[in-house]
Design a protein around this motif. Structure first.
Motif, PDB file in Angstrom:
ATOM      1  N   ALA A 112      18.015   3.489 116.154  1.00  0.00           N
ATOM      2  CA  ALA A 112      16.685   2.945 115.899  1.00  0.00           C
ATOM      3  C   ALA A 112      15.990   3.710 114.784  1.00  0.00           C
ATOM      4  N   SER A 113      15.226   3.001 113.983  1.00  0.00           N
ATOM      5  CA  SER A 113      14.422   3.640 112.935  1.00  0.00           C
ATOM      6  C   SER A 113      13.220   2.771 112.635  1.00  0.00           C
ATOM      7  N   GLY A 114      12.185   3.403 112.099  1.00  0.00           N
ATOM      8  CA  GLY A 114      11.005   2.662 111.674  1.00  0.00           C
ATOM      9  C   GLY A 114       9.935   2.490 112.727  1.00  0.00           C
ATOM     10  N   PHE A 115      10.129   3.047 113.911  1.00  0.00           N
ATOM     11  CA  PHE A 115       9.100   3.003 114.947  1.00  0.00           C
ATOM     12  C   PHE A 115       9.207   4.258 115.803  1.00  0.00           C
ATOM     13  N   THR A 116       8.181   4.500 116.612  1.00  0.00           N
ATOM     14  CA  THR A 116       8.141   5.717 117.433  1.00  0.00           C
ATOM     15  C   THR A 116       9.014   5.522 118.662  1.00  0.00           C
ATOM     16  N   PHE A 117      10.171   6.110 118.625  1.00  0.00           N
ATOM     17  CA  PHE A 117      11.218   5.893 119.619  1.00  0.00           C
ATOM     18  C   PHE A 117      10.706   6.102 121.041  1.00  0.00           C
ATOM     19  N   SER A 161      13.886   3.399 129.681  1.00  0.00           N
ATOM     20  CA  SER A 161      12.580   3.817 129.193  1.00  0.00           C
ATOM     21  C   SER A 161      12.742   5.183 128.546  1.00  0.00           C
ATOM     22  N   ILE A 162      12.498   5.266 127.248  1.00  0.00           N
ATOM     23  CA  ILE A 162      12.808   6.494 126.522  1.00  0.00           C
ATOM     24  C   ILE A 162      11.955   7.661 127.008  1.00  0.00           C
ATOM     25  N   VAL A 163      10.700   7.429 127.312  1.00  0.00           N
ATOM     26  CA  VAL A 163       9.797   8.528 127.631  1.00  0.00           C
ATOM     27  C   VAL A 163      10.139   9.204 128.952  1.00  0.00           C
ATOM     28  N   ASP A 164      10.672   8.460 129.933  1.00  0.00           N
ATOM     29  CA  ASP A 164      10.930   9.072 131.238  1.00  0.00           C
ATOM     30  C   ASP A 164      12.355   8.884 131.737  1.00  0.00           C
ATOM     31  N   GLY A 165      13.177   8.163 130.980  1.00  0.00           N
ATOM     32  CA  GLY A 165      14.581   8.020 131.334  1.00  0.00           C
ATOM     33  C   GLY A 165      14.885   7.020 132.435  1.00  0.00           C
ATOM     34  N   ASP A 191      19.574   9.523 123.217  1.00  0.00           N
ATOM     35  CA  ASP A 191      19.514  10.808 122.517  1.00  0.00           C
ATOM     36  C   ASP A 191      18.256  10.777 121.659  1.00  0.00           C
ATOM     37  N   ASN A 192      17.206  11.415 122.146  1.00  0.00           N
ATOM     38  CA  ASN A 192      15.931  11.361 121.440  1.00  0.00           C
ATOM     39  C   ASN A 192      16.003  12.009 120.061  1.00  0.00           C
ATOM     40  N   ALA A 193      16.825  13.024 119.917  1.00  0.00           N
ATOM     41  CA  ALA A 193      16.936  13.714 118.628  1.00  0.00           C
ATOM     42  C   ALA A 193      17.546  12.795 117.566  1.00  0.00           C
ATOM     43  N   LYS A 194      18.381  11.858 118.016  1.00  0.00           N
ATOM     44  CA  LYS A 194      19.046  10.952 117.073  1.00  0.00           C
ATOM     45  C   LYS A 194      18.437   9.559 117.079  1.00  0.00           C
ATOM     46  N   ASN A 195      17.404   9.344 117.903  1.00  0.00           N
ATOM     47  CA  ASN A 195      16.803   8.002 118.038  1.00  0.00           C
ATOM     48  C   ASN A 195      17.879   6.951 118.308  1.00  0.00           C
ATOM     49  N   THR A 196      18.749   7.272 119.214  1.00  0.00           N
ATOM     50  CA  THR A 196      19.893   6.404 119.493  1.00  0.00           C
ATOM     51  C   THR A 196      20.038   6.194 121.000  1.00  0.00           C
ATOM     52  N   VAL A 197      20.330   4.965 121.369  1.00  0.00           N
ATOM     53  CA  VAL A 197      20.634   4.608 122.746  1.00  0.00           C
ATOM     54  C   VAL A 197      22.104   4.216 122.820  1.00  0.00           C
ATOM     55  N   TYR A 198      22.756   4.687 123.870  1.00  0.00           N
ATOM     56  CA  TYR A 198      24.179   4.423 124.055  1.00  0.00           C
ATOM     57  C   TYR A 198      24.401   3.557 125.298  1.00  0.00           C
ATOM     58  N   LEU A 199      25.460   2.793 125.271  1.00  0.00           N
ATOM     59  CA  LEU A 199      25.913   2.075 126.455  1.00  0.00           C
ATOM     60  C   LEU A 199      27.391   2.410 126.639  1.00  0.00           C
ATOM     61  N   GLN A 200      27.666   3.260 127.605  1.00  0.00           N
ATOM     62  CA  GLN A 200      29.044   3.602 127.934  1.00  0.00           C
ATOM     63  C   GLN A 200      29.570   2.537 128.891  1.00  0.00           C
ATOM     64  N   MET A 201      30.626   1.872 128.496  1.00  0.00           N
ATOM     65  CA  MET A 201      31.183   0.775 129.282  1.00  0.00           C
ATOM     66  C   MET A 201      32.585   1.158 129.729  1.00  0.00           C
ATOM     67  N   ASN A 202      32.759   1.308 131.028  1.00  0.00           N
ATOM     68  CA  ASN A 202      34.049   1.652 131.606  1.00  0.00           C
ATOM     69  C   ASN A 202      34.568   0.504 132.465  1.00  0.00           C
ATOM     70  N   SER A 203      35.829   0.566 132.792  1.00  0.00           N
ATOM     71  CA  SER A 203      36.458  -0.462 133.643  1.00  0.00           C
ATOM     72  C   SER A 203      36.120  -1.865 133.150  1.00  0.00           C
ATOM     73  N   TYR A 247      27.105  -8.062 121.916  1.00  0.00           N
ATOM     74  CA  TYR A 247      26.126  -7.175 122.541  1.00  0.00           C
ATOM     75  C   TYR A 247      25.037  -6.838 121.532  1.00  0.00           C
ATOM     76  N   PHE A 248      23.795  -7.001 121.965  1.00  0.00           N
ATOM     77  CA  PHE A 248      22.626  -6.723 121.140  1.00  0.00           C
ATOM     78  C   PHE A 248      21.795  -5.633 121.796  1.00  0.00           C
ATOM     79  N   CYS A 249      21.101  -4.848 120.985  1.00  0.00           N
ATOM     80  CA  CYS A 249      20.057  -4.013 121.549  1.00  0.00           C
ATOM     81  C   CYS A 249      18.701  -4.545 121.084  1.00  0.00           C
ATOM     82  N   ALA A 250      17.693  -4.232 121.864  1.00  0.00           N
ATOM     83  CA  ALA A 250      16.346  -4.704 121.577  1.00  0.00           C
ATOM     84  C   ALA A 250      15.352  -3.664 122.059  1.00  0.00           C
ATOM     85  N   ALA A 251      14.173  -3.692 121.489  1.00  0.00           N
ATOM     86  CA  ALA A 251      13.144  -2.702 121.810  1.00  0.00           C
ATOM     87  C   ALA A 251      11.822  -3.389 122.095  1.00  0.00           C
TER      88      ALA A 251
END
Length: 128
Positions: free
Chosen positions: A24-29, A52-56, A73-85, A94-98
């Protein structure tokens, strides 16, 4: 300029794993809830998970509970989706949205698909 850029999609065998990233970029994560959605021609768009980024705080749709994990990862302004099985029915774009966090934000994003910003999507294909 606001951007949500997904990466990490690809082709994987059933039972395998992938990790998607949403940069993410261009807004307050910290002020946002970030969600992952998936869409297939036959099923339409589905909310998969959000954080929810502020409280997890996190949410998952029932079909992925215990298999997918969302994190930020707040330092990288990045959200991950670990997909197993992974299963063939996980095949989708797959899309992300804010959505800026206010009242009932997670429900609005996850179930009503209200979002301020959307990414372009990344294809996940699970072969059986």
């Amino acid at each position: 300029e606001v951007q949500l850029v997904e990466s990490g999609g690809g082709l994987v065998q059933a039972g395998g794993s992938l990790r998607l990233s949403c940069a993410a970029s261009g807004f307050t994560f910290d002020d946002y809830v970030i969600g992952w959605f998936r869409q297939t021609p036959g099923k339409g768009r589905e909310g998969v998970s959000c954080i929810s980024i502020v409280d997890g705080e996190t949410r998952y749709t029932d079909s992925v509970k215990g298999r997918f994990t969302i994190s930020a990862d707040n330092a990288k302004n990045t959200v991950y989706l670990q997909m197993n099985s992974l299963k063939s029915e996980d095949t989708a774009v797959y899309f992300c949205a804010a959505l800026r966090k206010t009242v009932a934000t997670m429900n609005r994003l996850m179930y009503r698909h209200e979002a301020d910003y959307w990414g372009q999507g990344t294809q996940v294909t699970v072969s059986s």
